[in-house]
Design a protein around this motif. Structure first.
Motif, short mmCIF file in Angstrom:
data_model
loop_
_atom_site.label_atom_id
_atom_site.label_comp_id
_atom_site.label_asym_id
_atom_site.label_seq_id
_atom_site.Cartn_x
_atom_site.Cartn_y
_atom_site.Cartn_z
N GLN A 91 0.83 -1.20 0.00
CA GLN A 91 0.00 0.00 0.00
C GLN A 91 0.87 1.26 0.00
O GLN A 91 0.49 2.27 -0.58
CB GLN A 91 -0.94 -0.01 1.21
N PRO B 298 0.21 1.91 -4.21
CA PRO B 298 -1.13 2.10 -3.63
C PRO B 298 -2.25 1.51 -4.50
O PRO B 298 -2.21 1.60 -5.71
CB PRO B 298 -1.26 3.63 -3.55
N TRP B 299 -3.19 0.91 -3.81
CA TRP B 299 -4.42 0.38 -4.37
C TRP B 299 -4.22 -0.80 -5.34
O TRP B 299 -5.13 -1.18 -6.04
CB TRP B 299 -5.24 1.47 -5.06
N GLU B 300 -3.05 -1.41 -5.37
CA GLU B 300 -2.84 -2.56 -6.25
C GLU B 300 -3.43 -3.84 -5.66
O GLU B 300 -3.79 -4.74 -6.40
CB GLU B 300 -1.36 -2.74 -6.58
N ARG C 287 -6.26 -6.00 -4.21
CA ARG C 287 -7.71 -5.92 -4.42
C ARG C 287 -8.46 -5.53 -3.16
O ARG C 287 -9.38 -4.72 -3.19
CB ARG C 287 -8.24 -7.25 -4.96
N HIS D 206 -7.55 -3.74 -0.76
CA HIS D 206 -7.39 -2.31 -0.48
C HIS D 206 -8.09 -1.47 -1.53
O HIS D 206 -8.62 -0.40 -1.23
CB HIS D 206 -5.91 -1.92 -0.41
N ALA D 207 -8.09 -1.95 -2.77
CA ALA D 207 -8.68 -1.18 -3.87
C ALA D 207 -10.18 -0.96 -3.68
O ALA D 207 -10.72 0.04 -4.16
CB ALA D 207 -8.42 -1.90 -5.20
N MET E 243 -10.76 2.53 -2.28
CA MET E 243 -10.03 3.62 -2.94
C MET E 243 -10.78 4.95 -2.86
O MET E 243 -10.17 6.00 -2.65
CB MET E 243 -9.80 3.26 -4.42
N ALA F 255 -4.84 6.54 1.19
CA ALA F 255 -3.90 5.41 1.31
C ALA F 255 -3.27 5.33 2.69
O ALA F 255 -3.08 4.23 3.23
CB ALA F 255 -2.82 5.53 0.24
#
Length: 199
Positions: free
Chosen positions: A79, A83-85, A87, A89-90, A93, A98
């Motif tokens: 993260q 960032p957001w790569e 899933r 965490h995405a 978004m 972040a």
């Protein structure tokens, strides 16, 4: 073949007694009190078994939590640098920034580390570590559940985010309780020892 023939020739009554004898305990010394030295050996062996079991289960659950901590550290790294790569965490978004996600993951790591310390630390305050980790885990759970409920669709595949740290702390508190009950039973058994000398 001969064994089979003998088995068939035995009367049903004889075979019934043989089966009973296989599963019965010896009864000849049932009424004899246990010598003081035998009592000491028995209690000491139970104490050793209890100590080994305690170390084993504390080690197992600490190991599992350590693996979870390693996963969360990877999650923080991802993260922070990408960032957001990930899933899981995405999904958030558009809900939070972040660094808030990173802070929540660090809080989960702290929860797990406090739980591990409470399990492995031999002191009178080790339960405070366990209960404190449970409180922090509750805060992490509320944070994630709040943001999960704000999503357009509730994501069941990330339910481990709120439940992971709090579940780990709760299970470890229960394991600690069971190990303490077992230890207390062995201590009571030592208190029940009586003076007797076999002749």
């Amino acid at each position: 073949m001969q064994k089979l023939t003998r088995k068939w020739r035995k009367s049903p009554r004889e075979s019934h007694f043989d089966e009973d004898d296989k599963f019965s305990l010896p009864t000849r010394d049932e009424n004899r009190p246990i010598d003081s030295q035998e009592q000491e050996e028995l209690v000491r062996s139970l104490e050793n078994v209890q100590t080994q079991q305690s170390l084993l289960w504390r080690g197992v659950f600490s190991g599992l939590l350590s693996c979870y901590v390693a996963f969360l550290l990877y999650s923080v790294y991802q993260q922070a640098y990408y960032p957001w790569e990930l899933r899981y965490h995405a999904y958030f978004m558009y809900e939070v920034d972040a660094w808030t996600i990173i802070a929540a993951d660090w809080a989960a790591i702290m929860t797990c580390l406090m739980t591990i310390k409470g399990l492995l630390h031999e002191s009178k305050h080790h339960r405070r570590w366990l209960w404190s980790s449970c409180c922090i885990g509750m805060i992490v759970a509320v944070f994630w559940l709040h943001h999960m409920l704000r999503l357009a669709k509730f994501r069941w595949d990330v339910v481990w985010l709120p439940l992971g740290p709090i579940s780990g702390a709760g299970v470890c508190i229960y394991v600690e309780y069971l190990l303490n009950v077992s230890s207390e039973e062995v201590r009571k058994l030592r208190g029940y020892m009586y003076a007797y000398k076999a002749r």
